[in-house]
Design a protein around this motif. Structure first.
Motif, short mmCIF file in Angstrom:
data_model
loop_
_atom_site.label_atom_id
_atom_site.label_comp_id
_atom_site.label_asym_id
_atom_site.label_seq_id
_atom_site.Cartn_x
_atom_site.Cartn_y
_atom_site.Cartn_z
N LEU A 98 -18.56 14.23 25.77
CA LEU A 98 -19.17 15.54 26.06
C LEU A 98 -18.26 16.67 25.59
O LEU A 98 -18.70 17.57 24.87
N GLY A 99 -16.98 16.62 25.98
CA GLY A 99 -16.08 17.71 25.65
C GLY A 99 -15.61 17.69 24.20
O GLY A 99 -15.41 18.74 23.59
N LYS A 100 -15.47 16.48 23.66
CA LYS A 100 -14.89 16.35 22.32
C LYS A 100 -15.91 16.68 21.23
O LYS A 100 -15.58 17.30 20.22
N TYR A 101 -17.14 16.23 21.40
CA TYR A 101 -18.14 16.41 20.35
C TYR A 101 -19.34 17.27 20.75
O TYR A 101 -19.84 18.07 19.98
N THR A 102 -19.83 17.03 21.96
CA THR A 102 -21.18 17.48 22.29
C THR A 102 -21.25 18.95 22.69
O THR A 102 -22.11 19.69 22.19
N GLU A 106 -23.43 21.80 20.90
CA GLU A 106 -24.53 22.46 21.64
C GLU A 106 -24.33 23.98 21.72
O GLU A 106 -25.30 24.72 21.92
N SER A 107 -23.08 24.45 21.55
CA SER A 107 -22.85 25.90 21.64
C SER A 107 -23.28 26.62 20.36
O SER A 107 -23.33 27.84 20.32
N LYS A 108 -23.60 25.87 19.32
CA LYS A 108 -23.92 26.50 18.02
C LYS A 108 -25.33 27.07 17.94
O LYS A 108 -25.67 27.75 16.97
N TYR A 109 -26.14 26.79 18.95
CA TYR A 109 -27.57 27.11 18.82
C TYR A 109 -27.91 28.56 19.15
O TYR A 109 -29.05 28.97 19.01
N ARG A 110 -26.84 29.34 19.53
CA ARG A 110 -27.05 30.79 19.63
C ARG A 110 -27.42 31.34 18.26
O ARG A 110 -28.05 32.38 18.15
N ASP A 111 -26.99 30.66 17.22
CA ASP A 111 -27.41 30.98 15.85
C ASP A 111 -28.83 30.43 15.69
O ASP A 111 -29.04 29.24 15.47
N VAL A 140 -27.59 25.24 26.63
CA VAL A 140 -27.42 26.17 27.75
C VAL A 140 -28.08 27.52 27.49
O VAL A 140 -28.44 28.24 28.43
N ASP A 141 -28.29 27.85 26.22
CA ASP A 141 -28.80 29.19 25.88
C ASP A 141 -30.33 29.26 25.90
O ASP A 141 -31.01 28.36 25.43
N ARG A 142 -30.82 30.40 26.40
CA ARG A 142 -32.28 30.53 26.60
C ARG A 142 -33.04 30.69 25.29
O ARG A 142 -34.07 30.02 25.10
N ASP A 174 -15.68 27.55 28.53
CA ASP A 174 -16.24 28.91 28.56
C ASP A 174 -17.28 29.13 27.46
O ASP A 174 -18.24 29.86 27.65
N TYR A 175 -17.08 28.48 26.32
CA TYR A 175 -17.99 28.73 25.19
C TYR A 175 -19.32 28.00 25.34
O TYR A 175 -20.23 28.21 24.54
N CYS A 176 -19.46 27.14 26.33
CA CYS A 176 -20.70 26.41 26.51
C CYS A 176 -20.98 26.28 28.00
O CYS A 176 -20.85 25.21 28.58
N ARG A 177 -21.39 27.41 28.59
CA ARG A 177 -21.53 27.41 30.05
C ARG A 177 -22.37 28.62 30.46
O ARG A 177 -22.35 29.65 29.81
#
Ligand code: GUN
Ligand code: FE
Length: 449
Positions: A98-102, A106-111, A140-142, A174-177
Motif C-alpha cells: 500500500l505505502g510503497k506502490y499503491t 492513487e494520489s495521481k488522479y487529481r490530474d 481518495v479524491d472526489r 499526507d499526499y494521499c489522505r
C-alpha cells in the motif's frame, strides 16, 4: 437502439449455487428499457409461431449454432486507479504494498486528464472480457471519483463507484489522505449527491458507494460519520475490506478487541447492500452476523493468493448463509478478466481442499469438502454478484436486465468431437475463452462490444 428486439440463442446461466440452467435454444424478448420481457424455450407450444411472427416483423436475430449467450459478469471489487500497476508490484505484503506502490499511484488522479485516460482504458478493457457490472474503489479524491462514474455511464457499463475514505494521519501519507474526518464525510456526501444527480441519465444507471477503505485507514470519527451517511441515504451501497490477511485481521483485534466485520457493524456500516472484500479470516460467528445483515463477500481469489495468507472457505460461507460473489481486485489481482478470477477460484479451492504441504500426511493436509466446482464459480461471477448488489442482474430470467456476452466456439476453444455435452461446452467456454471469442457484449439491452 432503445427499441424492443429479440434474440434466438442457446444460453447458460446459474440459477443457484448448485444449479446451472442450459437453454437449448430459446427466444429472448428484450423490451425498450433493456429488460428481459419474456423467454420462450424451444419446448413452448407456440414456439414456431412466435418465431415466425418475429422474423416477419424483422425483430429476431438468430445466433449461429456455435454461439452461446452467458450472463455478463459482475466484478464485485476492483480498484480502478490501480489499473496502471496491474501485473506489477506484487513482491510485498499488503501493508508494505500500500505505502510503497499503491498510495503514490492513487494520489495521481487529481490530474483529471490522467484519470480520464486510465479509467476509460480500464472500463473498455473489462467490457472486452464481458464484465457488465463492476463495483469500483476509486481514489481518495472526489473529482476523479465522479469522473469514473461518468465514464462507466458513458461507455455503457453498470458502475458502482466509491470515493475512498482514508483519513487517519497515522496510517496514510499526507499526499494521499482526507484532510480530516469531517472533510472525509463532507466529500463523501458531495460525491454521493454528484453521482445520484447523474445516476438516471444512463440507461444502465451508475451508483455511488460509501467506501471506508478499511478499518486501518479510518478514524473512528470518520467511520461514525459514514455510518450516519448510510442511514441518511437509505438505498445506497457500502463497500470495504475485512479480515483480508493475518496483519489486517489482527489490526482490528488490537484496536478494538473484536474482528473488523463486527466493528464495521457497530459503526452502522453493515447492511444488505454491504460488500466486503476478501474476508478470508472471518470466524463462523462473523459469517453468521454478516449473513443475518444480508451483506455479501467479494471473493478475490487472485489477490488473496498474494496478500491473504489464506484461501476464502467459500463453502463455509455458504453453509453459514453468507452470500459470496466474485472479483478481480485489480491490482492485488493482476487480471482485468473475470474468467481468470473464475479459474483461480476453482484452483484455490482445490488447494484448500487437499492442502499444499507434501510433508504432511494427506489426511492432515487439507480442509475437507472445500473445493468448489466450475459451475459454482460461474454462480459467484453472475447470480452471486447480482444477489450481493440487490439488483436484477446476473441471471437470464424474466425481469432481469439483458446484460449478456455472446461467446463463439472458435480457434480459441479446441474442439475435436462432434458431440460435446452441454456442460462440457460451458466448461470449455469458462476455462478457455480469450477476449477474442467474446464476440459481443450487451448491457441493459445495448451493445457495448
Ligand atoms: N486493503 C486496503 N486497501 C487495499 C487495496 O487497495 N487492495 C487490497 N487487496 N487490500 C486492501
Ligand atoms: Fe481491494
Amino acid at each position: 437502439m432503445n427499441k424492443s428486439f429479440a434474440i434466438e440463442a442457446k444460453a447458460f446461466y446459474s440459477k443457484s449455487f448448485d444449479q446451472v440452467k442450459f437453454i437449448n435454444k430459446g427466444i429472448f424478448l428484450i423490451n425498450e428499457d433493456g429488460f428481459i420481457e419474456e423467454i420462450y424455450e424451444k419446448s413452448h407450444a407456440a414456439y414456431d409461431e412466435i418465431r415466425q411472427k418475429l422474423l416477419e416483423d424483422g425483430k429476431l436475430r438468430v445466433l449461429a449454432d456455435d454461439e452461446y449467450i452467458l450472463p455478463g459478469f459482475i466484478d464485485l471489487h476492483n480498484h480502478a486507479p490501480q489499473w496502471p500497476q496491474a501485473g506489477t508490484a506484487l513482491d510485498s505484503p499488503l501493508e508494505v504494498w500500500l505505502g510503497k506502490y499503491t498510495f503514490p499511484l492513487e494520489s495521481k488522479y487529481r490530474d483529471l486528464e490522467f484519470a480520464n485516460m486510465v479509467y476509460r482504458d480500464l472500463v473498455k478493457e473489462t467490457l472486452k472480457f464481458g464484465t457488465t457490472t463492476a463495483m469500483y474503489f476509486s481514489s481518495v479524491d472526489r473529482a476523479p471519483s465522479t469522473l469514473l462514474a461518468q465514464i462507466c455511464g458513458t461507455l455503457g457499463q453498470r458502475g458502482l463507484v466509491g470515493k475512498v475514505v482514508m483519513d487517519d494521519p497515522t496510517a496514510n501519507p499526507d499526499y494521499c489522505r482526507d484532510k480530516s474526518a469531517k472533510d472525509a464525510i463532507e466529500e463523501s456526501r458531495l460525491f454521493i449527491d454528484e453521482v445520484l444527480a447523474i445516476k438516471d441519465t444512463y440507461k444502465q444507471k451508475v451508483y455511488p458507494v460509501i467506501t471506508p477503505r478499511f478499518i486501518p485507514s479510518c478514524s473512528d470519527e470518520a467511520l461514525e460519520g459514514l455510518g450516519e451517511l448510510a442511514k441518511t441515504y437509505k438505498d445506497i451501497h457500502i463497500q470495504s475490506h475485512v479480515s483480508e490477511s493475518d496483519w489486517e485481521h489482527g489490526y482490528a483485534i488490537e484496536r478494538y478487541g473484536i474482528h473488523d466485520a463486527t466493528a464495521l457493524d457497530k459503526f452502522g456500516l453493515i447492511n444488505e447492500r454491504t460488500i466486503l472484500a476478501h474476508a478470508c479470516h472471518l470466524s463462523e460467528e462473523d459469517m453468521k452476523l454478516l449473513a443475518e445483515r444480508g451483506a455479501s463477500i467479494a471473493h478475490s481469489p487472485i489477490s488473496n493468493a498474494y496478500f491473504a495468507n489464506a484461501v476464502l472457505p467459500v463453502k463455509t460461507c455458504q453453509e453459514n448463509g453468507l452470500n459470496v460473489g466474485l472479483a478481480t481486485d485489480i491490482s492485488g489481482g493482476y487480471s482485468p478478466s473475470m474468467y481468470t478470477a473464475i479459474r483461480q477460484a476453482v484452483i484455490s479451492s482445490r488447494m484448500l481442499n487437499d492442502g499444499v504441504d507434501p510433508a504432511l500426511a494427506s489426511d492432515k493436509r487439507g480442509r475437507k469438502d472445500s473445493s468448489i466446482t466450475l459451475n459454482r464459480a460461474f454462480y459467484l461471477a453472475t447470480a452471486g454478484g447480482g444477489k450481493a448488489l440487490k439488483l436484477p442482474i446476473g441471471k437470464l430470467e424474466k425481469g432481469y436486465a439483458f446484460d449478456i456476452q455472446i461467446l463463439k466456439i472458435d480457434e480459441a476453444i479446441p474442439h475435436f468431437y462432434e458431440e460435446l455435452s452441454d456442460i462440457d461446452v460451458l466448461h470449455k467456454l469458462l476455462l478457455l475463452s480469450e477476449s477474442s471469442n467474446i464476440k459481443e457484449v450487451y448491457i441493459q439491452g445495448e451493445r457495448v462490444k
